[in-house]
Design a protein around this motif. Structure first.
Motif, short mmCIF file in Angstrom:
data_model
loop_
_atom_site.label_atom_id
_atom_site.label_comp_id
_atom_site.label_asym_id
_atom_site.label_seq_id
_atom_site.Cartn_x
_atom_site.Cartn_y
_atom_site.Cartn_z
N GLU A 10 -5.30 10.98 2.54
CA GLU A 10 -5.67 10.37 3.82
C GLU A 10 -5.42 8.86 3.78
O GLU A 10 -5.50 8.23 2.73
CB GLU A 10 -7.15 10.64 4.13
N LEU A 11 -5.12 8.31 4.95
CA LEU A 11 -4.90 6.87 5.03
C LEU A 11 -6.15 6.11 4.58
O LEU A 11 -7.26 6.41 5.03
CB LEU A 11 -4.55 6.45 6.47
N ASP A 12 -5.96 5.14 3.72
CA ASP A 12 -7.02 4.25 3.30
C ASP A 12 -6.86 2.96 4.11
O ASP A 12 -6.06 2.09 3.76
CB ASP A 12 -6.91 3.96 1.80
N ASP A 68 2.59 11.19 1.69
CA ASP A 68 2.24 10.67 0.37
C ASP A 68 3.44 9.96 -0.23
O ASP A 68 4.59 10.33 0.00
CB ASP A 68 1.80 11.81 -0.55
N GLN A 91 -8.66 0.39 4.52
CA GLN A 91 -9.02 -0.86 3.86
C GLN A 91 -7.86 -1.39 3.01
O GLN A 91 -7.74 -2.60 2.79
CB GLN A 91 -10.26 -0.67 2.97
N ARG A 92 -7.01 -0.50 2.56
CA ARG A 92 -5.84 -0.92 1.78
C ARG A 92 -4.59 -1.02 2.64
O ARG A 92 -3.68 -1.79 2.35
CB ARG A 92 -5.60 0.06 0.63
N TYR A 148 0.83 -1.20 0.00
CA TYR A 148 0.00 0.00 0.00
C TYR A 148 0.87 1.25 0.00
O TYR A 148 1.77 1.39 0.82
CB TYR A 148 -0.91 0.00 1.23
N ARG A 158 0.64 5.32 0.31
CA ARG A 158 -0.28 6.36 0.74
C ARG A 158 -0.41 7.47 -0.29
O ARG A 158 0.59 7.92 -0.86
CB ARG A 158 0.20 6.95 2.07
#
Length: 491
Positions: free
Chosen positions: A161-163, A310, A165-166, A156, A158
């Motif tokens: 914003e932090l995802d 990011d 689910q991933r 994953y 980034r």
């Protein structure tokens, strides 16, 4: 409510029954938790708290004291009876065994257990503790529809914003842990018997001392192992244990006809005869191939579990500092260049710009254990494609100062087969070391800078910057002095 075993003590006992007994009956032998290990614990807590957001709205039953789970156990019974769909730190006791689960969820399929790990995959020991937890929970009459490990996904990257689910991967282990689950009752009984022994069991040292975790009691159990033991044999790959089981404990006692690699033979010969082993032809060839101006380069990085910026991934090595000592000709006094980020935001863009200014277009770049520097630069070239040609050019110029030691061209007894800069430097340049520095190794530098980035550093940041600069600068100055010794050897 008292218990005989917990999940952590069960896992410890599965690794070594003697360690379990000593932790119960000889707590005076247990050393304080070192800062590096505490950092691992803190990371686990941070990841665990974040993973709760995958299953929001839960009731938190964490105990007020880690020594008293009684209220949590009773609160768990009440929460289940009241139909709570999500419980954090649900606590259960079965046959004197305590288990506290990170996340317990009830959905249309039934109750599901989720244990959160800060690793990037499912490990064998995860199955061991998941099996115990399911045995304890189901022993309380709660049938589990599934048991899963929630771990970080290191693929994953980034963006914004932090995802979550991933960021996280949820991996069911109910079928994978089936054999472990069946073994739990017998293991529990055996470990309880161990704890009832009047003396620690006679468990010899072995590979289990460091797998799956380095034991915190090795200082006690390994007290009979002398300095210069076979466990210091370089690139042993199991030969150390083979020698030990045959009664050969010291490197100096290894028979002359023992089949060893060339590097191992050089190490043992140096120990036995107390003499340096130098392949002047190979060393001179390597030194002659160095192209000046020579740039001695070292990076410092930090690798947070949760990607903070990011274009970062879990546990990615993020450079925040470098030191360069430039020698324009052989034996010339070095010119020092350095950079240290301020700890506010992503440090990489500014570091790349400064690095490209500080490294000229000509000459070799020396790094110690250069694979690390190459990896850092490769990552930077992917993140900043506009600088990729220049960064790839730097990678192509890197040579490894560790090579003469790694390949056995220069071996001295004081190195004892080890080739890290922290060992090589005092062996070759006894007057220079790290003991005079406030920061003496990379893990400390990394951890302290990460605290600054995360706003957790409570000390004097100006002083910390001085200490970080001094440490990284010492690494590259050490390389200058080591190279000086090598060059003097072949003159």
């Amino acid at each position: 409510m008292t218990h005989t075993l917990s999940k952590s003590s069960y896992v410890k006992g599965c690794q070594c029954p003697k360690a379990l007994w000593l932790h119960k009956h000889r707590r005076d032998l247990i050393p304080p938790v070192p800062p590096a290990q505490q950092a691992v614990f803190d990371t686990g807590h941070t990841v665990g708290m974040l993973a709760r957001q995958l299953f929001p709205g839960g009731v938190d039953l964490s105990p007020a004291s880690p020594r008293d789970f009684g209220p949590s156990i009773e609160a768990t019974r009440q929460a289940i009876a009241n139909g709570a769909p999500v419980i954090y730190e649900a606590a259960f006791v079965h046959e004197g065994v305590l288990a506290a689960l990170d996340i317990l969820v009830k959905d249309r399929d039934g109750w599901k257990a989720y244990e959160v790990k800060s690793s990037t995959g499912v490990k064998d020991y995860h199955l061991t503790d998941a099996a115990l937890q399911s045995w304890v929970i189901e022993g309380n009459g709660l049938s589990l529809a599934d048991v899963s490990i929630v771990h970080l996904n290191n693929q994953y990257e980034r963006q914004g914003e932090l995802d979550l689910q991933r960021l996280f991967t949820v991996a069911s282990v109910k079928m994978r842990m089936a054999a472990e689950r069946m073994a739990v009752p017998q293991r529990v009984a055996g470990l309880k018997d161990t704890l009832r022994l009047p003396h620690a069991p006679e468990t010899g040292i072995g590979p289990h001392c460091s797998a799956p975790f380095p034991c915190d009691l090795m200082h006690h159990c390994w007290a009979h192992v002398p300095e210069g033991s076979v466990f210091e044999l370089t690139y042993a790959r199991g030969r150390d244990w083979d020698l030990y089981r045959r009664g050969i404990v010291r490197l100096a006692d290894i028979p002359a006809d023992e089949p060893l690699t060339t590097t191992q033979q050089l190490q043992v010969r140096a120990i036995k005869h107390g003499e340096s082993q130098v392949d002047k032809i190979a060393l001179r060839t390597w030194l002659t191939g160095l192209r000046y101006p020579l740039h001695h380069l070292d990076f410092e990085t930090f690798n947070p579990a949760i990607p903070p910026f990011d274009r970062t991934r879990p546990y990615q090595q993020l450079p925040f500092q470098y030191s360069i000592h430039v020698q324009h000709s052989r034996g010339a006094a070095p010119e020092h260049r350095e950079h240290l980020a301020d700890g506010h935001g992503d440090p990489r863009a500014e570091l790349v710009r400064r690095l490209l200014d500080d490294i000229g277009p000509e000459g070799d770049i020396l790094a110690y254990n250069a694979g690390f520097e190459r990896m850092v630069l490769q990552d930077l070239s992917l993140v900043f494609p506009e600088h990729a040609p220049a960064l790839q050019g730097i990678i192509g110029r890197i040579k490894d100062l560790r090579s003469p030691f790694q390949w056995g061209w220069y071996v001295v007894p004081a190195m004892n087969g080890r080739t890290s800069i922290k060992v090589v430097l005092p062996a070759l340049v006894p007057s220079l070391g790290y003991a005079d520095l406030e920061i003496q190794e990379g893990g400390t530098a990394s951890g302290l800078f990460q605290q600054v980035v995360e706003g957790r550093y409570a000390g004097d940041q100006a002083r910390l910057r001085q200490d970080l600069l001094a440490y990284c600068g010492r690494d590259t100055y050490a390389m200058v002095k080591v190279l000086e010794v090598l060059e003097g050897t072949v003159e």
